[in-house]
Design a protein around this motif. Sequence first.
Motif, PDB file in Angstrom:
ATOM      1  N   THR A   9       0.833  -1.201   0.000  1.00 38.85           N
ATOM      2  CA  THR A   9       0.000   0.000   0.000  1.00 38.85           C
ATOM      3  C   THR A   9       0.870   1.254   0.000  1.00 38.85           C
ATOM      4  OG1 THR A   9      -1.716  -1.181   1.217  1.00 38.85           O
ATOM      5  CG2 THR A   9      -1.835   1.216   1.251  1.00 38.85           C
ATOM      6  N   GLN A  10       1.936   1.256   0.812  1.00 44.65           N
ATOM      7  CA  GLN A  10       2.841   2.409   0.859  1.00 44.65           C
ATOM      8  C   GLN A  10       3.554   2.609  -0.478  1.00 44.65           C
ATOM      9  OE1 GLN A  10       5.412   1.536   4.157  1.00 44.65           O
ATOM     10  NE2 GLN A  10       3.915   2.192   5.693  1.00 44.65           N
ATOM     11  N   VAL A  11       3.979   1.495  -1.085  1.00 47.03           N
ATOM     12  CA  VAL A  11       4.660   1.568  -2.384  1.00 47.03           C
ATOM     13  C   VAL A  11       3.707   2.115  -3.440  1.00 47.03           C
ATOM     14  CG1 VAL A  11       5.588   0.155  -4.267  1.00 47.03           C
ATOM     15  CG2 VAL A  11       6.422  -0.179  -1.929  1.00 47.03           C
ATOM     16  N   ALA A  12       2.483   1.639  -3.452  1.00 45.57           N
ATOM     17  CA  ALA A  12       1.499   2.115  -4.434  1.00 45.57           C
ATOM     18  C   ALA A  12       1.248   3.616  -4.262  1.00 45.57           C
ATOM     19  CB  ALA A  12       0.206   1.327  -4.301  1.00 45.57           C
ATOM     20  N   ALA A  13       1.140   4.066  -3.018  1.00 43.28           N
ATOM     21  CA  ALA A  13       0.917   5.496  -2.758  1.00 43.28           C
ATOM     22  C   ALA A  13       2.128   6.315  -3.198  1.00 43.28           C
ATOM     23  CB  ALA A  13       0.638   5.721  -1.279  1.00 43.28           C
ATOM     24  N   TRP A  14       3.331   5.812  -2.937  1.00 47.97           N
ATOM     25  CA  TRP A  14       4.553   6.516  -3.333  1.00 47.97           C
ATOM     26  C   TRP A  14       4.648   6.609  -4.856  1.00 47.97           C
ATOM     27  CZ3 TRP A  14       9.150   4.132  -5.477  1.00 47.97           C
ATOM     28  CH2 TRP A  14      10.212   5.016  -5.644  1.00 47.97           C
ATOM     29  N   LYS A  16       2.228   6.532  -6.998  1.00 46.69           N
ATOM     30  CA  LYS A  16       1.201   7.473  -7.462  1.00 46.69           C
ATOM     31  C   LYS A  16       1.686   8.910  -7.291  1.00 46.69           C
ATOM     32  CE  LYS A  16      -3.660   8.655  -6.710  1.00 46.69           C
ATOM     33  NZ  LYS A  16      -4.138   8.831  -8.015  1.00 46.69           N
ATOM     34  N   LYS A  17       2.342   9.178  -6.169  1.00 48.58           N
ATOM     35  CA  LYS A  17       2.876  10.517  -5.920  1.00 48.58           C
ATOM     36  C   LYS A  17       3.987  10.853  -6.924  1.00 48.58           C
ATOM     37  CE  LYS A  17       5.651  12.990  -2.564  1.00 48.58           C
ATOM     38  NZ  LYS A  17       6.489  12.829  -1.386  1.00 48.58           N
ATOM     39  N   ILE A  18       4.870   9.903  -7.180  1.00 52.70           N
ATOM     40  CA  ILE A  18       5.996  10.129  -8.082  1.00 52.70           C
ATOM     41  C   ILE A  18       5.524  10.340  -9.524  1.00 52.70           C
ATOM     42  CG2 ILE A  18       8.043   9.034  -9.125  1.00 52.70           C
ATOM     43  CD1 ILE A  18       8.492  10.065  -6.285  1.00 52.70           C
ATOM     44  N   PHE A  19       4.614   9.497  -9.985  1.00 57.76           N
ATOM     45  CA  PHE A  19       4.189   9.558 -11.390  1.00 57.76           C
ATOM     46  C   PHE A  19       3.078  10.566 -11.632  1.00 57.76           C
ATOM     47  CE2 PHE A  19       6.503   5.562 -11.427  1.00 57.76           C
ATOM     48  CZ  PHE A  19       7.183   5.664 -12.621  1.00 57.76           C
ATOM     49  N   GLY A  20       2.414  11.013 -10.588  1.00 58.66           N
ATOM     50  CA  GLY A  20       1.370  12.025 -10.732  1.00 58.66           C
ATOM     51  C   GLY A  20       0.274  11.594 -11.689  1.00 58.66           C
ATOM     52  N   ASP A  21       0.055  12.389 -12.727  1.00 58.33           N
ATOM     53  CA  ASP A  21      -1.011  12.113 -13.696  1.00 58.33           C
ATOM     54  C   ASP A  21      -0.633  11.055 -14.725  1.00 58.33           C
ATOM     55  OD1 ASP A  21      -2.559  13.999 -12.443  1.00 58.33           O
ATOM     56  OD2 ASP A  21      -1.953  15.623 -13.790  1.00 58.33           O
ATOM     57  N   HIS A  22       0.637  10.686 -14.773  1.00 59.98           N
ATOM     58  CA  HIS A  22       1.093   9.678 -15.726  1.00 59.98           C
ATOM     59  C   HIS A  22       0.786   8.280 -15.190  1.00 59.98           C
ATOM     60  CE1 HIS A  22       3.155  12.756 -18.006  1.00 59.98           C
ATOM     61  NE2 HIS A  22       3.678  13.206 -16.872  1.00 59.98           N
ATOM     62  N   PRO A  23       0.558   7.336 -16.094  1.00 63.69           N
ATOM     63  CA  PRO A  23       0.273   5.970 -15.633  1.00 63.69           C
ATOM     64  C   PRO A  23       1.509   5.344 -14.973  1.00 63.69           C
ATOM     65  CG  PRO A  23       0.456   6.027 -18.025  1.00 63.69           C
ATOM     66  CD  PRO A  23       0.527   7.449 -17.552  1.00 63.69           C
ATOM     67  N   ILE A  24       1.281   4.581 -13.939  1.00 64.59           N
ATOM     68  CA  ILE A  24       2.364   3.873 -13.257  1.00 64.59           C
ATOM     69  C   ILE A  24       2.723   2.660 -14.106  1.00 64.59           C
ATOM     70  CG2 ILE A  24       3.001   2.570 -11.181  1.00 64.59           C
ATOM     71  CD1 ILE A  24       0.967   4.335  -9.655  1.00 64.59           C
ATOM     72  N   ARG A  32       9.784  -9.561  -3.231  1.00 59.11           N
ATOM     73  CA  ARG A  32      11.081  -8.966  -3.584  1.00 59.11           C
ATOM     74  C   ARG A  32      10.907  -7.573  -4.188  1.00 59.11           C
ATOM     75  NH1 ARG A  32      16.114  -8.592  -4.992  1.00 59.11           N
ATOM     76  NH2 ARG A  32      16.991  -8.751  -7.063  1.00 59.11           N
ATOM     77  N   THR A  33      10.034  -7.441  -5.189  1.00 55.48           N
ATOM     78  CA  THR A  33       9.849  -6.119  -5.810  1.00 55.48           C
ATOM     79  C   THR A  33       9.248  -5.133  -4.814  1.00 55.48           C
ATOM     80  OG1 THR A  33       7.711  -6.752  -6.734  1.00 55.48           O
ATOM     81  CG2 THR A  33       9.648  -6.990  -8.167  1.00 55.48           C
ATOM     82  N   THR A  34       8.348  -5.617  -3.982  1.00 59.54           N
ATOM     83  CA  THR A  34       7.751  -4.745  -2.970  1.00 59.54           C
ATOM     84  C   THR A  34       8.831  -4.245  -2.011  1.00 59.54           C
ATOM     85  OG1 THR A  34       5.622  -5.857  -3.121  1.00 59.54           O
ATOM     86  CG2 THR A  34       6.044  -4.606  -1.117  1.00 59.54           C
ATOM     87  N   GLU A  35       9.716  -5.135  -1.595  1.00 64.81           N
ATOM     88  CA  GLU A  35      10.796  -4.738  -0.682  1.00 64.81           C
ATOM     89  C   GLU A  35      11.733  -3.734  -1.344  1.00 64.81           C
ATOM     90  OE1 GLU A  35      12.827  -4.215   2.665  1.00 64.81           O
ATOM     91  OE2 GLU A  35      10.997  -5.396   2.496  1.00 64.81           O
ATOM     92  N   ILE A  36      12.099  -3.964  -2.583  1.00 61.24           N
ATOM     93  CA  ILE A  36      12.992  -3.045  -3.312  1.00 61.24           C
ATOM     94  C   ILE A  36      12.337  -1.675  -3.468  1.00 61.24           C
ATOM     95  CG2 ILE A  36      14.049  -2.567  -5.568  1.00 61.24           C
ATOM     96  CD1 ILE A  36      14.507  -5.648  -5.765  1.00 61.24           C
ATOM     97  N   LEU A  37      11.086  -1.665  -3.905  1.00 59.17           N
ATOM     98  CA  LEU A  37      10.391  -0.383  -4.100  1.00 59.17           C
ATOM     99  C   LEU A  37      10.152   0.326  -2.766  1.00 59.17           C
ATOM    100  CD1 LEU A  37       7.900  -1.365  -6.924  1.00 59.17           C
ATOM    101  CD2 LEU A  37       9.861   0.190  -7.105  1.00 59.17           C
ATOM    102  N   HIS A  38       9.880  -0.433  -1.728  1.00 60.39           N
ATOM    103  CA  HIS A  38       9.694   0.180  -0.401  1.00 60.39           C
ATOM    104  C   HIS A  38      10.993   0.834   0.058  1.00 60.39           C
ATOM    105  CE1 HIS A  38       9.276   0.373   4.005  1.00 60.39           C
ATOM    106  NE2 HIS A  38       8.051   0.733   3.681  1.00 60.39           N
ATOM    107  N   HIS A  39      12.107   0.146  -0.157  1.00 63.21           N
ATOM    108  CA  HIS A  39      13.409   0.704   0.201  1.00 63.21           C
ATOM    109  C   HIS A  39      13.659   2.000  -0.590  1.00 63.21           C
ATOM    110  CE1 HIS A  39      17.606   0.869   1.387  1.00 63.21           C
ATOM    111  NE2 HIS A  39      17.933   0.982   0.111  1.00 63.21           N
ATOM    112  N   LEU A  40      13.369   1.991  -1.883  1.00 62.91           N
ATOM    113  CA  LEU A  40      13.532   3.193  -2.697  1.00 62.91           C
ATOM    114  C   LEU A  40      12.641   4.331  -2.207  1.00 62.91           C
ATOM    115  CD1 LEU A  40      13.751   1.743  -6.317  1.00 62.91           C
ATOM    116  CD2 LEU A  40      15.576   2.872  -5.033  1.00 62.91           C
ATOM    117  N   SER A  41      11.417   3.995  -1.834  1.00 65.96           N
ATOM    118  CA  SER A  41      10.503   5.042  -1.363  1.00 65.96           C
ATOM    119  C   SER A  41      11.004   5.659  -0.060  1.00 65.96           C
ATOM    120  CB  SER A  41       9.085   4.495  -1.189  1.00 65.96           C
ATOM    121  OG  SER A  41       8.983   3.653  -0.062  1.00 65.96           O
TER     122      SER A  41
END
Length: 123
Positions: A9-14, A16-24, A32-41
């Motif tokens: 949920t945190q990764v999805a929110a991050w 959305k914030k990063i990409f704004g109006d553009h599609p994610i 694994r991807t969730t952990e990597i993206l969470h670390h980046l966020s």
Amino acid sequence: MEPLEERETQVAAWLKKIFGDHPIPQYEVNPRTTEILHHLSERNRVRDRDVYLVVEDLKQKASEYESEGATFSQRHGCFSVSSVPSSTIRETGKIKATDYTFEEKIGILFRLNAESISCSSEN
């Protein structure tokens, strides 16, 4: 440690914030991807906070330099606005530090400092 669903949920929110109006962009949602993206966020959040603090510090320093310049000008009468590029003077007649890049701010400060040095050597 946070549950995987909460991190997703945190990764999805991050994202959305990063990409704004553009599609994610699509990505595989797995631990694994969730952990990597969470670390980046988290790294991004920390970096954003650090950048905010630096910007606020530069605003304060710019304000202090303006005040010191005005005081110096009153005492020595040699400060000239001509040393500051005309693009830095706004309709209000004040320098608005937030409109400039870091490099531009440093350049302005160096020009102001150089002029104060030449003024002090004249007196």
